[in-house]
Motif scaffolding. Structure first.
Motif, mmCIF file in Angstrom:
data_model
loop_
_atom_site.group_PDB
_atom_site.id
_atom_site.type_symbol
_atom_site.label_atom_id
_atom_site.label_comp_id
_atom_site.label_asym_id
_atom_site.label_seq_id
_atom_site.Cartn_x
_atom_site.Cartn_y
_atom_site.Cartn_z
ATOM 1 N N GLY A 105 0.805 -1.216 0.000
ATOM 2 C CA GLY A 105 0.000 0.000 0.000
ATOM 3 C C GLY A 105 0.835 1.262 0.000
ATOM 4 N N ILE A 106 1.902 1.279 0.805
ATOM 5 C CA ILE A 106 2.781 2.449 0.842
ATOM 6 C C ILE A 106 3.420 2.673 -0.519
ATOM 7 N N GLY A 107 3.872 1.588 -1.148
ATOM 8 C CA GLY A 107 4.490 1.711 -2.471
ATOM 9 C C GLY A 107 3.532 2.271 -3.503
ATOM 10 N N LEU A 108 2.305 1.755 -3.523
ATOM 11 C CA LEU A 108 1.307 2.247 -4.475
ATOM 12 C C LEU A 108 0.958 3.709 -4.200
ATOM 13 N N PHE A 109 0.798 4.031 -2.925
ATOM 14 C CA PHE A 109 0.467 5.397 -2.525
ATOM 15 C C PHE A 109 1.527 6.380 -3.023
ATOM 16 N N ALA A 110 2.785 6.049 -2.791
ATOM 17 C CA ALA A 110 3.868 6.947 -3.174
ATOM 18 C C ALA A 110 4.077 6.988 -4.687
ATOM 19 N N GLN A 111 4.066 5.831 -5.325
ATOM 20 C CA GLN A 111 4.312 5.797 -6.764
ATOM 21 C C GLN A 111 3.165 6.425 -7.554
ATOM 22 N N GLY A 112 1.954 6.323 -7.018
ATOM 23 C CA GLY A 112 0.835 6.993 -7.679
ATOM 24 C C GLY A 112 1.022 8.497 -7.705
ATOM 25 N N TRP A 113 1.496 9.069 -6.586
ATOM 26 C CA TRP A 113 1.738 10.495 -6.548
ATOM 27 C C TRP A 113 2.929 10.892 -7.417
ATOM 28 N N ARG A 114 3.914 10.029 -7.500
ATOM 29 C CA ARG A 114 5.074 10.331 -8.340
ATOM 30 C C ARG A 114 4.658 10.463 -9.812
ATOM 31 N N ALA A 115 3.878 9.498 -10.290
ATOM 32 C CA ALA A 115 3.428 9.535 -11.682
ATOM 33 C C ALA A 115 2.531 10.744 -11.938
ATOM 34 N N LEU A 116 1.668 11.051 -10.971
ATOM 35 C CA LEU A 116 0.771 12.186 -11.136
ATOM 36 C C LEU A 116 1.556 13.500 -11.166
ATOM 37 N N TYR A 117 2.553 13.614 -10.315
ATOM 38 C CA TYR A 117 3.378 14.829 -10.267
ATOM 39 C C TYR A 117 4.085 15.056 -11.599
ATOM 40 N N ARG A 118 4.655 13.990 -12.152
ATOM 41 C CA ARG A 118 5.336 14.128 -13.443
ATOM 42 C C ARG A 118 4.369 14.552 -14.538
ATOM 43 N N ALA A 119 3.171 13.963 -14.532
ATOM 44 C CA ALA A 119 2.186 14.320 -15.549
ATOM 45 C C ALA A 119 1.737 15.763 -15.409
ATOM 46 N N GLN A 120 1.585 16.225 -14.173
ATOM 47 C CA GLN A 120 1.178 17.617 -13.956
ATOM 48 C C GLN A 120 2.246 18.594 -14.429
ATOM 49 N N LYS A 121 3.513 18.241 -14.227
ATOM 50 C CA LYS A 121 4.594 19.094 -14.704
ATOM 51 C C LYS A 121 4.589 19.193 -16.222
ATOM 52 N N GLU A 122 4.229 18.088 -16.871
ATOM 53 C CA GLU A 122 4.207 18.054 -18.332
ATOM 54 C C GLU A 122 2.851 18.449 -18.897
ATOM 55 N N LYS A 123 1.901 18.775 -18.004
ATOM 56 C CA LYS A 123 0.544 19.184 -18.393
ATOM 57 C C LYS A 123 -0.112 18.167 -19.326
ATOM 58 N N ARG A 124 -0.045 16.913 -18.924
ATOM 59 C CA ARG A 124 -0.642 15.838 -19.721
ATOM 60 C C ARG A 124 -1.482 14.936 -18.826
ATOM 61 N N LEU A 125 -2.340 14.158 -19.444
ATOM 62 C CA LEU A 125 -3.156 13.185 -18.737
ATOM 63 C C LEU A 125 -2.338 11.923 -18.519
ATOM 64 N N VAL A 126 -2.209 11.475 -17.290
ATOM 65 C CA VAL A 126 -1.428 10.278 -17.012
ATOM 66 C C VAL A 126 -2.320 9.045 -17.135
ATOM 67 N N THR A 127 -1.936 8.149 -18.030
ATOM 68 C CA THR A 127 -2.710 6.919 -18.255
ATOM 69 C C THR A 127 -1.804 5.698 -18.344
ATOM 70 N N ASP A 128 -0.513 5.862 -18.034
ATOM 71 C CA ASP A 128 0.405 4.746 -18.141
ATOM 72 C C ASP A 128 0.829 4.273 -16.748
ATOM 73 N N GLY A 129 1.669 3.241 -16.700
ATOM 74 C CA GLY A 129 2.151 2.727 -15.426
ATOM 75 C C GLY A 129 1.006 2.232 -14.559
ATOM 76 N N LEU A 130 1.016 2.616 -13.294
ATOM 77 C CA LEU A 130 -0.056 2.215 -12.384
ATOM 78 C C LEU A 130 -1.407 2.758 -12.831
#
Length: 223
Positions: A105-130
């Protein structure tokens, strides 16, 4: 009931665990809106009550002895150990299973935010990875972690009662967040919604979800 309860009365450890768990939770989920603060407040209450019972005062055991006639020659603060009569062995089994779920759960929680943060920086919709498996992997991770600690490892009256409330509140929060994303990405997000479930991956994708929780330490999204 005059029997002593093992693994209780260690308030110093209880305080440390509450501080550490709360710090990690707020580090990756800094609330901004009132909905986010309300949801985070429920999780905070869950954390405080859980570790206060785990290391401090075993309220659930005392209440069950008082109102349900549960009485044994030796009681343990862990509910599974007491109910099943397996003592330390039962506590160890529940601890191992609970911590496995917690770490996933901790891994998913953290990695989900990591992917979302990267997508927000690139101003794109995140649909890959988790996000190709569930639309809200961070909340899926939160549910798995809380279930592992508060139901499997150390169930209490409060944790069992509060867990479904937390799931409901975060489901409502996720719906509110998705309305904002729909305004930004429109049909692209509607297609994504139809293709990917909200919290629970499809049966054949659980292995991928667990594997995705093992990535490296995520960056901290500045909220």
């Amino acid at each position: 009931m005059n029997e002593s309860i093992s693994h209780s009365g260690v308030w110093g450890i209880a305080a440390i665990m509450i501080v550490v768990a709360s710090w990690y939770f707020y580090r990756y989920l800094a609330p901004k809106t009132w909905r986010e603060w309300a949801s985070a407040g429920l999780v905070q209450a869950f954390i405080i009550a859980l570790y206060a019972e785990m290391y401090g005062f075993p309220l659930t055991i005392y209440l069950m002895v008082r109102f349900f006639g549960l009485d044994r020659a030796h009681l343990d603060a862990n509910l599974w150990s007491t109910l099943l009569g397996v003592g330390e062995l039962g506590m160890m089994i529940s601890m191992v299973l609970g911590y496995l779920l917690l770490f996933v759960g901790i891994g998913l929680f953290a990695q989900g935010w990591r992917a979302l943060y990267r997508a927000q920086k690139e101003k794109r919709l995140v649909t890959d990875g988790l996000y190709a498996l569930v639309r809200h992997p961070q909340y899926t991770g939160l549910f798995i972690g809380l279930f592992g600690e508060g139901i499997v490892h150390w169930p209490t009256i409060f944790s069992v009662a509060l867990f479904p409330v937390i799931v409901l509140v975060y489901w409502l929060l996720a719906r509110s967040e998705e309305k904002r994303v729909l305004k930004e990405f429109g049909d692209a997000y509607r297609t994504y919604q139809r293709r990917v479930p909200m919290f629970i991956p499809r049966l054949g994708q659980w292995g991928q979800l667990i594997e995705g929780s093992k990535a490296s330490e995520p960056e901290l999204p500045p909220r």
